[in-house]
Write a protein that holds these residues in place. Structure first.
Motif, PDB file in Angstrom:
ATOM      1  N   VAL A  31       0.832  -1.197   0.000  1.00 49.78           N
ATOM      2  CA  VAL A  31       0.000   0.000   0.000  1.00 49.78           C
ATOM      3  C   VAL A  31       0.868   1.249   0.000  1.00 49.78           C
ATOM      4  CG1 VAL A  31      -1.644   1.359   1.349  1.00 49.78           C
ATOM      5  CG2 VAL A  31      -2.000  -1.102   1.063  1.00 49.78           C
ATOM      6  N   ASP A  32       1.933   1.250   0.806  1.00 48.27           N
ATOM      7  CA  ASP A  32       2.810   2.424   0.870  1.00 48.27           C
ATOM      8  C   ASP A  32       3.423   2.731  -0.491  1.00 48.27           C
ATOM      9  OD1 ASP A  32       2.267   2.740   3.540  1.00 48.27           O
ATOM     10  OD2 ASP A  32       4.100   1.754   4.244  1.00 48.27           O
ATOM     11  N   GLU A  33       3.842   1.687  -1.206  1.00 45.54           N
ATOM     12  CA  GLU A  33       4.412   1.899  -2.534  1.00 45.54           C
ATOM     13  C   GLU A  33       3.361   2.454  -3.494  1.00 45.54           C
ATOM     14  OE1 GLU A  33       6.067  -1.750  -3.892  1.00 45.54           O
ATOM     15  OE2 GLU A  33       7.685  -1.771  -2.411  1.00 45.54           O
ATOM     16  N   ALA A  34       2.142   1.956  -3.382  1.00 47.30           N
ATOM     17  CA  ALA A  34       1.069   2.429  -4.257  1.00 47.30           C
ATOM     18  C   ALA A  34       0.749   3.895  -3.996  1.00 47.30           C
ATOM     19  CB  ALA A  34      -0.180   1.571  -4.057  1.00 47.30           C
ATOM     20  N   VAL A  35       0.670   4.259  -2.729  1.00 45.28           N
ATOM     21  CA  VAL A  35       0.397   5.656  -2.373  1.00 45.28           C
ATOM     22  C   VAL A  35       1.518   6.559  -2.877  1.00 45.28           C
ATOM     23  CG1 VAL A  35       0.211   7.268  -0.437  1.00 45.28           C
ATOM     24  CG2 VAL A  35      -1.060   5.106  -0.400  1.00 45.28           C
ATOM     25  N   ARG A  36       2.740   6.102  -2.723  1.00 48.94           N
ATOM     26  CA  ARG A  36       3.879   6.894  -3.178  1.00 48.94           C
ATOM     27  C   ARG A  36       3.830   7.069  -4.702  1.00 48.94           C
ATOM     28  NH1 ARG A  36       7.112   4.705  -0.050  1.00 48.94           N
ATOM     29  NH2 ARG A  36       7.902   3.022  -1.366  1.00 48.94           N
ATOM     30  N   ALA A  37       3.464   6.015  -5.415  1.00 46.34           N
ATOM     31  CA  ALA A  37       3.379   6.102  -6.871  1.00 46.34           C
ATOM     32  C   ALA A  37       2.307   7.103  -7.297  1.00 46.34           C
ATOM     33  CB  ALA A  37       3.078   4.724  -7.454  1.00 46.34           C
ATOM     34  N   LEU A  38       1.177   7.108  -6.596  1.00 43.86           N
ATOM     35  CA  LEU A  38       0.112   8.058  -6.916  1.00 43.86           C
ATOM     36  C   LEU A  38       0.556   9.492  -6.645  1.00 43.86           C
ATOM     37  CD1 LEU A  38      -3.119   6.320  -5.560  1.00 43.86           C
ATOM     38  CD2 LEU A  38      -2.537   6.788  -7.943  1.00 43.86           C
ATOM     39  N   ALA A  39       1.235   9.690  -5.514  1.00 39.17           N
ATOM     40  CA  ALA A  39       1.695  11.039  -5.166  1.00 39.17           C
ATOM     41  C   ALA A  39       2.694  11.555  -6.196  1.00 39.17           C
ATOM     42  CB  ALA A  39       2.315  11.020  -3.771  1.00 39.17           C
ATOM     43  N   GLU A  40       3.557  10.678  -6.672  1.00 39.15           N
ATOM     44  CA  GLU A  40       4.565  11.089  -7.649  1.00 39.15           C
ATOM     45  C   GLU A  40       3.944  11.350  -9.023  1.00 39.15           C
ATOM     46  OE1 GLU A  40       7.335   7.887  -7.546  1.00 39.15           O
ATOM     47  OE2 GLU A  40       8.256   8.519  -5.646  1.00 39.15           O
ATOM     48  N   ALA A  41       2.892  10.622  -9.344  1.00 39.10           N
ATOM     49  CA  ALA A  41       2.280  10.761 -10.664  1.00 39.10           C
ATOM     50  C   ALA A  41       1.398  11.995 -10.789  1.00 39.10           C
ATOM     51  CB  ALA A  41       1.469   9.511 -10.985  1.00 39.10           C
ATOM     52  N   GLY A  42       0.837  12.450  -9.668  1.00 42.20           N
ATOM     53  CA  GLY A  42      -0.031  13.610  -9.712  1.00 42.20           C
ATOM     54  C   GLY A  42      -1.460  13.253 -10.070  1.00 42.20           C
ATOM     55  N   GLU A  43      -2.259  14.248 -10.419  1.00 46.84           N
ATOM     56  CA  GLU A  43      -3.693  14.071 -10.595  1.00 46.84           C
ATOM     57  C   GLU A  43      -4.068  13.292 -11.851  1.00 46.84           C
ATOM     58  OE1 GLU A  43      -5.944  17.616 -10.220  1.00 46.84           O
ATOM     59  OE2 GLU A  43      -5.111  18.154  -8.257  1.00 46.84           O
ATOM     60  N   ASP A  44      -3.122  13.075 -12.754  1.00 48.15           N
ATOM     61  CA  ASP A  44      -3.442  12.379 -13.994  1.00 48.15           C
ATOM     62  C   ASP A  44      -3.233  10.867 -13.910  1.00 48.15           C
ATOM     63  OD1 ASP A  44      -4.213  14.653 -15.364  1.00 48.15           O
ATOM     64  OD2 ASP A  44      -2.167  15.113 -15.983  1.00 48.15           O
ATOM     65  N   ALA A  45      -3.057  10.344 -12.687  1.00 48.89           N
ATOM     66  CA  ALA A  45      -2.881   8.901 -12.510  1.00 48.89           C
ATOM     67  C   ALA A  45      -4.232   8.218 -12.358  1.00 48.89           C
ATOM     68  CB  ALA A  45      -2.018   8.628 -11.284  1.00 48.89           C
ATOM     69  N   LYS A  46      -4.277   6.934 -12.707  1.00 52.99           N
ATOM     70  CA  LYS A  46      -5.448   6.100 -12.490  1.00 52.99           C
ATOM     71  C   LYS A  46      -5.019   4.833 -11.755  1.00 52.99           C
ATOM     72  CE  LYS A  46      -8.993   8.166 -14.548  1.00 52.99           C
ATOM     73  NZ  LYS A  46     -10.237   8.522 -13.831  1.00 52.99           N
ATOM     74  N   VAL A  47      -5.934   4.316 -10.921  1.00 52.84           N
ATOM     75  CA  VAL A  47      -5.682   3.080 -10.187  1.00 52.84           C
ATOM     76  C   VAL A  47      -6.384   1.932 -10.905  1.00 52.84           C
ATOM     77  CG1 VAL A  47      -6.072   1.856  -8.020  1.00 52.84           C
ATOM     78  CG2 VAL A  47      -5.397   4.270  -7.993  1.00 52.84           C
ATOM     79  N   LEU A  48      -5.657   0.843 -11.133  1.00 53.05           N
ATOM     80  CA  LEU A  48      -6.220  -0.352 -11.739  1.00 53.05           C
ATOM     81  C   LEU A  48      -6.448  -1.396 -10.653  1.00 53.05           C
ATOM     82  CD1 LEU A  48      -6.992  -2.056 -14.239  1.00 53.05           C
ATOM     83  CD2 LEU A  48      -4.579  -2.762 -14.357  1.00 53.05           C
ATOM     84  N   ALA A  49      -7.718  -1.746 -10.438  1.00 55.84           N
ATOM     85  CA  ALA A  49      -8.053  -2.808  -9.474  1.00 55.84           C
ATOM     86  C   ALA A  49      -8.410  -4.044 -10.292  1.00 55.84           C
ATOM     87  CB  ALA A  49      -9.193  -2.356  -8.567  1.00 55.84           C
ATOM     88  N   GLY A  50      -9.719  -4.355 -10.442  1.00 60.82           N
ATOM     89  CA  GLY A  50     -10.104  -5.469 -11.305  1.00 60.82           C
ATOM     90  C   GLY A  50     -10.113  -5.095 -12.769  1.00 60.82           C
ATOM     91  N   GLY A  51     -10.284  -3.804 -13.056  1.00 54.31           N
ATOM     92  CA  GLY A  51     -10.218  -3.312 -14.424  1.00 54.31           C
ATOM     93  C   GLY A  51     -11.493  -3.447 -15.227  1.00 54.31           C
ATOM     94  N   GLN A  52     -12.578  -3.938 -14.613  1.00 50.52           N
ATOM     95  CA  GLN A  52     -13.795  -4.200 -15.376  1.00 50.52           C
ATOM     96  C   GLN A  52     -14.481  -2.925 -15.849  1.00 50.52           C
ATOM     97  OE1 GLN A  52     -14.422  -7.658 -16.088  1.00 50.52           O
ATOM     98  NE2 GLN A  52     -12.347  -7.342 -15.355  1.00 50.52           N
ATOM     99  N   SER A  53     -14.273  -1.826 -15.156  1.00 49.31           N
ATOM    100  CA  SER A  53     -14.809  -0.535 -15.599  1.00 49.31           C
ATOM    101  C   SER A  53     -13.738   0.322 -16.261  1.00 49.31           C
ATOM    102  CB  SER A  53     -15.404   0.230 -14.406  1.00 49.31           C
ATOM    103  OG  SER A  53     -16.489  -0.464 -13.845  1.00 49.31           O
ATOM    104  N   LEU A  54     -12.516   0.250 -15.751  1.00 44.22           N
ATOM    105  CA  LEU A  54     -11.467   1.138 -16.248  1.00 44.22           C
ATOM    106  C   LEU A  54     -10.984   0.756 -17.640  1.00 44.22           C
ATOM    107  CD1 LEU A  54      -9.494   3.474 -15.830  1.00 44.22           C
ATOM    108  CD2 LEU A  54      -7.956   1.868 -14.675  1.00 44.22           C
ATOM    109  N   LEU A  55     -10.778  -0.524 -17.908  1.00 51.19           N
ATOM    110  CA  LEU A  55     -10.199  -0.919 -19.190  1.00 51.19           C
ATOM    111  C   LEU A  55     -11.044  -0.496 -20.391  1.00 51.19           C
ATOM    112  CD1 LEU A  55      -8.655  -4.406 -18.363  1.00 51.19           C
ATOM    113  CD2 LEU A  55      -7.528  -2.176 -18.505  1.00 51.19           C
TER     114      LEU A  55
END
Length: 284
Positions: free
Chosen positions: A14-38
């Motif tokens: 989780v810490d790595e994921a949060v850090r990746a989001l913070a570094e990417a800024g507001e244009d990042a997206k999170v991929l979970a199961g991907g059924q809606s995002l893909l």
């Protein structure tokens, strides 16, 4: 179509994921199961600069007891929620709604937290989460915080999540012994609900001691049917009581008109489906 180019990150904590989001800024997206995002990425309705894939974050999976609540990890699949004994015993409404999500293929890949964070008002899990007064556990650079369901859902596809936060778990208060039913109406099998009703009741000696009812796709967020709940409190569990209470289902709602239905028809559906859901819950 082919998605627009993006950077791909696959953290293992989780810490790595949060850090990746913070570094990417507001244009990042999170991929979970991907059924809606893909599908959204393929149609280029979203073009994130960075995609943070949570598939390797094992700490986000699983269901456990924590005192008077169940804790469901955000990456727990619908399939696993459906078949979990703790959910069946203590959160029957969650199981009832999860049983209706899409089809077996989607339930095997889609995730409990992903569906909630997506915040589609036609999604099947939002109303049960609201009805049961669940709490959403969010993780960000400043640590973890907990947000009630009524505050978490803010608008169409909009939640209390900040751009650098993740939904890590859902705390579901135990409703042991409560009867529950999820009633939905859609035009074709596996389609999004035009309207659906999440209902759970606690009865004693033929009297409704408590009732919780929430509506799917009757506004920009899930809606609590407080008029129905008030009408049921302390009343005899009879068809007449249920019919009178269900008449309040559309009170205060603001459903959208679209190609499937106008406003009046959705309000009519809310009343009819509420009656069916309550009848099934009381009779179950």
């Amino acid at each position: 179509m082919i998605p627009a180019p993006f950077e791909y990150v696959a953290p293992s904590t989780v810490d790595e994921a949060v850090r990746a989001l913070a570094e990417a800024g507001e244009d990042a997206k999170v991929l979970a199961g991907g059924q809606s995002l893909l599908p959204v990425l393929r149609m280029r309705l979203a073009a994130p600069t960075t995609l943070v894939d949570l598939g390797k974050v094992t700490e986000l999976r699983g269901i456990r007891e924590d005192g008077d609540a169940l804790v469901i990890g955000a990456m727990t699949t619908h399939y696993d929620v459906q078949r979990d004994a703790l959910v069946a015993e203590h959160a029957a409404l969650v199981k009832a709604a999860t049983d209706t999500v899409a089809d077996p293929q989607v339930r095997h890949r889609g995730t409990f937290g992903g569906a909630i964070a997506h915040a589609d008002p036609a999604g099947d899990l939002l109303a049960p989460v609201l009805a049961l007064d669940c709490e959403l556990v969010l993780a960000g650079p400043a640590g973890r915080r907990t947000v009630g369901a009524a505050e978490f859902f803010q608008d169409y596809f909009t939640t209390a999540l900040a751009p650098d936060e993740l939904l890590v778990a859902v705390r579901v208060p135990k409703h042991t012994g409560w009867r529950a039913h999820y009633e939905k109406f859609n035009r074709v099998a596996q389609a999004w609900s035009m309207v659906a009703v999440a209902a759970t009741v606690r009865t004693e000696g033929g009297v409704i001691e408590e009732a919780k009812v929430a509506l799917t796709n009757m506004g920009s967020t899930p809606v609590r049917a407080t008029g129905v709940e008030r009408a049921l409190l302390g009343a005899a569990a009879t068809p007449e009581t249920i019919r009178a209470a269900a008449a309040h289902a559309a009170d205060g709602t603001d459903p959208a008109a679209d190609g499937n239905s106008d406003v009046e028809y959705r309000q009519h559906l809310a009343r009819v489906l509420t009656g069916r859901a309550l009848t099934a819950a009381v009779g179950g």
